[in-house]
Scaffold this motif. Structure first.
Motif, PDB file in Angstrom:
ATOM      1  N   PHE A 241       0.837  -1.200   0.000  1.00 35.11           N
ATOM      2  CA  PHE A 241       0.000   0.000   0.000  1.00 35.11           C
ATOM      3  C   PHE A 241       0.874   1.252   0.000  1.00 35.11           C
ATOM      4  N   ASP A 242       0.398   2.265  -0.689  1.00 37.62           N
ATOM      5  CA  ASP A 242       1.029   3.577  -0.654  1.00 37.62           C
ATOM      6  C   ASP A 242       0.394   4.353   0.500  1.00 37.62           C
ATOM      7  N   VAL A 243       1.104   4.433   1.609  1.00 39.71           N
ATOM      8  CA  VAL A 243       0.514   5.017   2.820  1.00 39.71           C
ATOM      9  C   VAL A 243       0.203   6.500   2.670  1.00 39.71           C
TER      10      VAL A 243
ATOM     11  N   TYR B 267     -13.061   8.070  10.293  1.00 38.80           N
ATOM     12  CA  TYR B 267     -13.487   7.358  11.491  1.00 38.80           C
ATOM     13  C   TYR B 267     -12.318   6.749  12.257  1.00 38.80           C
ATOM     14  N   LEU B 268     -11.203   6.580  11.573  1.00 39.99           N
ATOM     15  CA  LEU B 268     -10.070   5.873  12.161  1.00 39.99           C
ATOM     16  C   LEU B 268      -8.747   6.561  11.812  1.00 39.99           C
ATOM     17  N   PRO B 269      -8.551   7.786  12.281  1.00 44.38           N
ATOM     18  CA  PRO B 269      -7.289   8.474  11.956  1.00 44.38           C
ATOM     19  C   PRO B 269      -6.070   7.734  12.491  1.00 44.38           C
ATOM     20  N   GLU B 270      -6.269   6.926  13.528  1.00 46.00           N
ATOM     21  CA  GLU B 270      -5.147   6.173  14.090  1.00 46.00           C
ATOM     22  C   GLU B 270      -4.559   5.180  13.099  1.00 46.00           C
TER      23      GLU B 270
ATOM     24  N   SER C 107      -0.616   4.734  12.296  1.00 49.73           N
ATOM     25  CA  SER C 107      -0.018   3.431  12.565  1.00 49.73           C
ATOM     26  C   SER C 107       0.639   2.854  11.326  1.00 49.73           C
ATOM     27  N   ASP C 108      -0.059   2.945  10.179  1.00 49.77           N
ATOM     28  CA  ASP C 108       0.473   2.324   8.969  1.00 49.77           C
ATOM     29  C   ASP C 108       1.614   3.115   8.350  1.00 49.77           C
TER      30      ASP C 108
ATOM     31  N   VAL D 165      -3.255  -3.864  15.976  1.00 50.87           N
ATOM     32  CA  VAL D 165      -2.129  -3.024  16.389  1.00 50.87           C
ATOM     33  C   VAL D 165      -2.577  -1.654  16.895  1.00 50.87           C
ATOM     34  N   LEU D 166      -3.886  -1.419  16.952  1.00 50.65           N
ATOM     35  CA  LEU D 166      -4.396  -0.129  17.404  1.00 50.65           C
ATOM     36  C   LEU D 166      -4.556  -0.095  18.925  1.00 50.65           C
ATOM     37  N   PRO D 167      -4.538   1.093  19.516  1.00 54.01           N
ATOM     38  CA  PRO D 167      -4.725   1.200  20.971  1.00 54.01           C
ATOM     39  C   PRO D 167      -6.090   0.677  21.414  1.00 54.01           C
ATOM     40  N   ALA D 168      -6.174   0.285  22.653  1.00 53.83           N
ATOM     41  CA  ALA D 168      -7.416  -0.225  23.217  1.00 53.83           C
ATOM     42  C   ALA D 168      -8.523   0.822  23.096  1.00 53.83           C
TER      43      ALA D 168
END
Length: 248
Positions: free
Chosen positions: A123-125, A136-139, A143-144, A202-205
């Protein structure tokens, strides 16, 4: 935190299957290579059945899910491939390099054991922030960025002549990666779908629960369709999926 396929990879083969459209890009990139090494082979998705394939996969759980018609995978890692120089006509690594302990060592090993094309699907991050999931998921974007080598880093490591292609993801994609549900957001609410995507491990709780809660709310209210509903009518989606072909 690292995604552990021996713990989290159960049922992977059912949800992450070869997509025929994506497979055509990969098999074309392999050219006329008759002996092919598949590194980080997982359950065997995208391995061409009309060529001699040797698969390398360190996870016992993933090796156990390989179909019976495919060769048994060798228990080895990308960073130390147990093969001679130029042992294969071509090699491939499908959405796996971000799991390697040292992706650049693995890429150099692939180049060492391959006479012809080295084919990397990744993937091209830099494109991830444009995907609606990032709202919805900026984390996942942050992370990636840390997990994935950049396209430039990969091509520089492989050397030679490199071609980079954008790979469109079909609407009914059979490979349940995150982009596969660009126009089918409801499916991302299913735990088994998310369970076959390494990002959630791999995301935070609490982040996954928040994603499900906010996406559920916007789907119920029509807010998601107001902003992104046009994607339900798109037969394919061009986002971050890339295919890199490197020739010496």
């Amino acid at each position: 935190m690292k995604y552990d396929y021996d713990i989290q990879g159960q049922g992977y083969s059912r949800l992450r299957q070869t997509d025929p459209q994506i497979a055509r890009y990969i098999h074309s990139a392999l050219g006329d290579a008759q002996t092919v090494l598949n590194v980080g082979a997982g359950t065997g998705s995208y391995e061409p059945e009309d060529r001699y394939v040797v698969a390398v996969e360190p996870s016992k759980v993933m090796r156990s899910q390989r179909p019976r018609n495919l060769a048994v995978a060798i228990n080895a890692v990308a960073e130390a491939l147990p093969f001679d120089d130029d042992a294969f006509d071509g090699s491939m690594a499908m959405l796996t390099i971000h799991h390697w302990s040292d992706p650049f060592a693995g890429l150099r090993e692939m180049r060492r054991v391959t006479k012809g094309p080295v084919v990397i699907c990744t993937f091209d991050v830099t494109v991830f922030p444009t995907y609606w999931v990032a709202k919805y998921l900026p984390e996942f974007v942050e992370s990636d960025k840390k997990r994935f080598p950049s396209i430039e880093q990969i091509t520089n490591c492989l050397g030679g002549t490199c071609k980079v292609e954008v790979v469109p993801v079909p609407f009914d994609c059979r490979d349940g990666m995150l982009e596969a549900f660009y126009g089918r957001p409801e499916l991302l609410l299913k735990p088994e779908i998310r369970g076959s995507q390494s990002i959630w491990g791999v995301l935070p709780a609490g982040v996954e629960e928040r994603f499900v809660r906010e996406l559920s709310t916007d789907l119920a209210s029509g807010e998601w369709d107001k902003n992104y509903g046009h994607l339900r009518r798109e037969s394919e989606f061009q986002c971050a999926l890339r295919l890199i072909k490197a020739i010496k």
